[in-house]
Design a protein around this motif. Structure first.
Motif, PDB file in Angstrom:
ATOM      1  N   ILE A 158      10.581  10.798 -11.154  1.00  0.00           N
ATOM      2  CA  ILE A 158      11.706  10.121 -10.483  1.00  0.00           C
ATOM      3  C   ILE A 158      11.862  10.632  -9.051  1.00  0.00           C
ATOM      4  CG2 ILE A 158      14.198   9.755 -10.544  1.00  0.00           C
ATOM      5  CD1 ILE A 158      14.046   9.969 -13.593  1.00  0.00           C
ATOM      6  N   GLU A 159      11.766  11.936  -8.871  1.00  0.00           N
ATOM      7  CA  GLU A 159      11.838  12.518  -7.527  1.00  0.00           C
ATOM      8  C   GLU A 159      10.756  11.945  -6.624  1.00  0.00           C
ATOM      9  OE1 GLU A 159      12.817  16.856  -6.838  1.00  0.00           O
ATOM     10  OE2 GLU A 159      12.346  16.904  -8.974  1.00  0.00           O
ATOM     11  N   CYS A 160       9.539  11.872  -7.138  1.00  0.00           N
ATOM     12  CA  CYS A 160       8.421  11.398  -6.326  1.00  0.00           C
ATOM     13  C   CYS A 160       8.594   9.936  -5.936  1.00  0.00           C
ATOM     14  CB  CYS A 160       7.110  11.593  -7.094  1.00  0.00           C
ATOM     15  SG  CYS A 160       6.636  13.308  -7.347  1.00  0.00           S
ATOM     16  N   ILE A 161       9.032   9.098  -6.883  1.00  0.00           N
ATOM     17  CA  ILE A 161       9.203   7.671  -6.587  1.00  0.00           C
ATOM     18  C   ILE A 161      10.275   7.461  -5.527  1.00  0.00           C
ATOM     19  CG2 ILE A 161       9.958   5.471  -7.566  1.00  0.00           C
ATOM     20  CD1 ILE A 161       8.618   6.288 -10.181  1.00  0.00           C
ATOM     21  N   VAL A 162      11.405   8.162  -5.668  1.00  0.00           N
ATOM     22  CA  VAL A 162      12.479   8.029  -4.673  1.00  0.00           C
ATOM     23  C   VAL A 162      12.002   8.513  -3.308  1.00  0.00           C
ATOM     24  CG1 VAL A 162      14.771   8.848  -4.036  1.00  0.00           C
ATOM     25  CG2 VAL A 162      14.299   8.207  -6.413  1.00  0.00           C
ATOM     26  N   THR A 163      11.307   9.640  -3.269  1.00  0.00           N
ATOM     27  CA  THR A 163      10.827  10.181  -1.992  1.00  0.00           C
ATOM     28  C   THR A 163       9.813   9.256  -1.340  1.00  0.00           C
ATOM     29  OG1 THR A 163      11.140  12.419  -2.864  1.00  0.00           O
ATOM     30  CG2 THR A 163       9.791  12.191  -0.901  1.00  0.00           C
ATOM     31  N   LEU A 164       8.910   8.671  -2.138  1.00  0.00           N
ATOM     32  CA  LEU A 164       7.896   7.771  -1.587  1.00  0.00           C
ATOM     33  C   LEU A 164       8.528   6.520  -0.991  1.00  0.00           C
ATOM     34  CD1 LEU A 164       5.100   8.095  -4.290  1.00  0.00           C
ATOM     35  CD2 LEU A 164       4.997   8.883  -1.931  1.00  0.00           C
ATOM     36  N   PHE A 165       9.570   6.005  -1.608  1.00  0.00           N
ATOM     37  CA  PHE A 165      10.255   4.835  -1.040  1.00  0.00           C
ATOM     38  C   PHE A 165      10.995   5.202   0.241  1.00  0.00           C
ATOM     39  CE2 PHE A 165       9.741   2.707  -5.187  1.00  0.00           C
ATOM     40  CZ  PHE A 165       9.375   1.444  -4.740  1.00  0.00           C
ATOM     41  N   VAL A 166      11.515   6.421   0.308  1.00  0.00           N
ATOM     42  CA  VAL A 166      12.247   6.833   1.513  1.00  0.00           C
ATOM     43  C   VAL A 166      11.301   7.024   2.690  1.00  0.00           C
ATOM     44  CG1 VAL A 166      13.631   8.688   2.515  1.00  0.00           C
ATOM     45  CG2 VAL A 166      14.168   7.850   0.224  1.00  0.00           C
ATOM     46  N   ILE A 167      10.184   7.710   2.462  1.00  0.00           N
ATOM     47  CA  ILE A 167       9.243   7.990   3.547  1.00  0.00           C
ATOM     48  C   ILE A 167       8.219   6.871   3.729  1.00  0.00           C
ATOM     49  CG2 ILE A 167       9.518  10.467   3.232  1.00  0.00           C
ATOM     50  CD1 ILE A 167       6.870  10.548   1.800  1.00  0.00           C
ATOM     51  N   ASN A 168       8.222   5.883   2.810  1.00  0.00           N
ATOM     52  CA  ASN A 168       7.328   4.723   2.895  1.00  0.00           C
ATOM     53  C   ASN A 168       5.860   5.157   2.985  1.00  0.00           C
ATOM     54  OD1 ASN A 168       6.672   2.021   2.940  1.00  0.00           O
ATOM     55  ND2 ASN A 168       6.952   1.808   5.169  1.00  0.00           N
ATOM     56  N   GLU A 169       5.444   5.951   2.008  1.00  0.00           N
ATOM     57  CA  GLU A 169       4.078   6.463   1.999  1.00  0.00           C
ATOM     58  C   GLU A 169       3.331   6.092   0.726  1.00  0.00           C
ATOM     59  OE1 GLU A 169       2.179   8.055   4.052  1.00  0.00           O
ATOM     60  OE2 GLU A 169       3.569   8.474   5.696  1.00  0.00           O
ATOM     61  N   TRP A 170       3.773   5.042   0.043  1.00  0.00           N
ATOM     62  CA  TRP A 170       3.129   4.673  -1.222  1.00  0.00           C
ATOM     63  C   TRP A 170       1.854   3.869  -0.936  1.00  0.00           C
ATOM     64  CZ3 TRP A 170       3.844   6.001  -6.200  1.00  0.00           C
ATOM     65  CH2 TRP A 170       3.151   5.262  -7.164  1.00  0.00           C
ATOM     66  N   THR A 171       0.692   4.471  -1.192  1.00  0.00           N
ATOM     67  CA  THR A 171      -0.594   3.806  -0.997  1.00  0.00           C
ATOM     68  C   THR A 171      -1.534   4.230  -2.115  1.00  0.00           C
ATOM     69  OG1 THR A 171      -1.360   5.613   0.418  1.00  0.00           O
ATOM     70  CG2 THR A 171      -0.403   3.691   1.526  1.00  0.00           C
ATOM     71  N   LEU A 172      -2.377   3.312  -2.535  1.00  0.00           N
ATOM     72  CA  LEU A 172      -3.382   3.636  -3.537  1.00  0.00           C
ATOM     73  C   LEU A 172      -4.585   4.289  -2.860  1.00  0.00           C
ATOM     74  CD1 LEU A 172      -3.329   0.440  -5.792  1.00  0.00           C
ATOM     75  CD2 LEU A 172      -2.421   2.719  -6.333  1.00  0.00           C
ATOM     76  N   PRO A 173      -5.277   5.168  -3.543  1.00  0.00           N
ATOM     77  CA  PRO A 173      -6.483   5.772  -2.949  1.00  0.00           C
ATOM     78  C   PRO A 173      -7.514   4.702  -2.590  1.00  0.00           C
ATOM     79  CG  PRO A 173      -5.804   6.950  -4.924  1.00  0.00           C
ATOM     80  CD  PRO A 173      -4.953   5.725  -4.855  1.00  0.00           C
ATOM     81  N   TYR A 174      -8.184   4.898  -1.466  1.00  0.00           N
ATOM     82  CA  TYR A 174      -9.089   3.868  -0.965  1.00  0.00           C
ATOM     83  C   TYR A 174     -10.445   3.872  -1.679  1.00  0.00           C
ATOM     84  CZ  TYR A 174      -5.751   3.360   2.829  1.00  0.00           C
ATOM     85  OH  TYR A 174      -4.614   3.130   3.553  1.00  0.00           O
ATOM     86  N   CYS A 175     -10.920   5.020  -2.073  1.00  0.00           N
ATOM     87  CA  CYS A 175     -12.252   5.098  -2.653  1.00  0.00           C
ATOM     88  C   CYS A 175     -12.187   5.679  -4.055  1.00  0.00           C
ATOM     89  CB  CYS A 175     -13.187   5.951  -1.784  1.00  0.00           C
ATOM     90  SG  CYS A 175     -12.668   7.674  -1.652  1.00  0.00           S
ATOM     91  N   GLY A 176     -13.291   5.527  -4.774  1.00  0.00           N
ATOM     92  CA  GLY A 176     -13.346   6.036  -6.138  1.00  0.00           C
ATOM     93  C   GLY A 176     -13.310   7.541  -6.221  1.00  0.00           C
ATOM     94  N   THR A 177     -13.803   8.230  -5.170  1.00  0.00           N
ATOM     95  CA  THR A 177     -13.820   9.692  -5.191  1.00  0.00           C
ATOM     96  C   THR A 177     -12.408  10.261  -5.213  1.00  0.00           C
ATOM     97  OG1 THR A 177     -15.909   9.675  -3.956  1.00  0.00           O
ATOM     98  CG2 THR A 177     -14.665  11.744  -4.014  1.00  0.00           C
TER      99      THR A 177
END
Length: 382
Positions: A274-293
């Motif tokens: 819950i902490e991580c989800i709220v923080t990611l929405f606040v700082i707008n840093e939610w991104t999926l990893p670009y590569c398989g590594t």
């Protein structure tokens, strides 16, 4: 005829009176002594008769009687707890190295992935042990605070790993035992001696040597990653993580053994997510990893972190806390080795000096607590 029948009746009644059981005694010690005497008489008579004859024999078995010579004893491997601690330190260090290798994913998002995997692994344990998902009513507030501070410490530590050298962040987190002693003195009224104060000063000195503030070391600072601003932010995050971890240990000590370990980890993972989800929405840093590594490394970080927790918990279950805390300092050794081999970053002498100060204070704190606990155990035995 009357006398004869009366005498016969008396004679017949006598054995009946002897067969009547004696009234129970109120004194338990006297009763235990009589049972031991009865057992000794039976042994002298070859086991024929007495209160332990035929089907009544199991009832007279004393609860403090020793086990039979042929009974199997549980095998204990000396040093197994220390080996578990060493393995835990290695797993945590490798997880930190993989975190340094991920560049395009924010540390908060990495923490969120770890919380998801941790919930997945803990859920079967909660179902198996039937602990429930909320815990005892009187302990839920402590569990919530433990989960909030513990997961916050993880998020801050991951951030410190990303913005400062691996060895520096690892060393600073080892100031946690010193803060634990200080908070236990404040909140739990535990003893805080001059030695503890000395260890606290050593820890502060070590952190200063690693942070190297410009007003003490000048503006030309070498041996840091990136800008000094990020290095200072990482130092603050690492110190805050150590303080949060120390507070978590105090809360766990306050709860004692009334709460199952899986339930504590469950709160840690759920509240952390819950902490991580709220923080990611606040700082707008939610991104999926670009590569398989990067995705593969995220899974490995979660697995290694969870494995490190399991082995550390197992170590504390079979070994005393003092030796485990001392062996835990191998985290720093592994961090230095991995940083040199895989990150090509040679630590400065300031970092080495700060590491020695922090390790000396944390080891000294662990040894003193170990000695105090051993002394209390001996006094209780006497």
């Amino acid at each position: 005829m009357v006398r004869h029948s009366g005498g016969g009746g008396a004679a017949a009644a006598a054995p009946a009176e002897r067969l009547e059981p004696a009234p129970p005694r109120s004194d338990e010690k006297l009763q235990a002594r009589e049972l031991e005497a009865a057992g000794a008489q039976e042994a002298d008579a070859g086991g024929s008769g007495g209160c332990c004859s035929s089907s009544y024999r199991p009832r007279c078995r004393l609860p403090w009687a020793r086990s039979t010579p042929g009974e199997k004893k549980k095998f204990t491997c000396p040093g197994l707890g220390l080996f578990y601690t060493l393995l835990s330190a290695f797993l945590f260090s490798v997880a930190a190295l993989f975190l340094k290798k991920i560049e395009d994913v924010h540390s908060v998002e990495i923490s969120a992935f770890r919380c998801v995997f941790q919930m997945t692994f803990v859920l079967p344990g909660l179902i198996y042990y039937k602990t429930g998902f909320l815990g005892p009513k009187g302990k839920r507030v402590f569990l919530f605070v433990r989960g909030f501070l513990g997961s916050g410490a993880m998020i801050l530590l991951y951030y410190a790993f990303q913005v400062m050298p691996l060895a520096d962040a690892t060393v600073i987190t080892f100031s946690s035992p010193v803060f634990t002693s200080l908070f236990a003195w404040i909140f739990l009224k535990e003893k805080y001696s001059l030695w503890d104060l000395l260890f606290t000063l050593f820890t502060i000195t070590g952190v200063i040597l690693i942070a190297r503030p410009p007003f003490l070391f000048g503006s030309n600072i070498k041996g840091i990653e990136g800008s000094y601003t990020n290095h200072l932010k990482g130092t603050i995050a690492a110190v805050t993580s150590a303080v949060s971890s120390a507070t978590t240990f105090v809360i766990l000590r306050k709860m004692g053994k009334s709460v199952h370990y899986f339930l504590s980890v469950w709160y840690y993972a759920v509240i952390g997510l819950i902490e991580c989800i709220v923080t990611l929405f606040v700082i707008n840093e939610w991104t999926l990893p670009y590569c398989g590594t990067d995705r593969f490394l995220l899974i490995l970080i979660a697995l290694l972190g969870f494995g490190g927790q399991i082995f550390l918990t197992k170590a504390l279950q079979i070994e005393k806390a003092g030796p485990v805390a001392i062996m835990k300092t191998m985290d720093v050794v592994f961090a230095f080795i991995l940083q040199i081999l895989f990150l090509s970053h040679i630590p400065t002498w300031w970092t080495v000096g700060g590491a020695l100060c922090v390790l000396a204070s944390s080891s000294g704190t662990a040894i003193r607590k170990w000695q105090q606990n051993s002394k209390k155990v001996k006094e209780n035995e006497i």
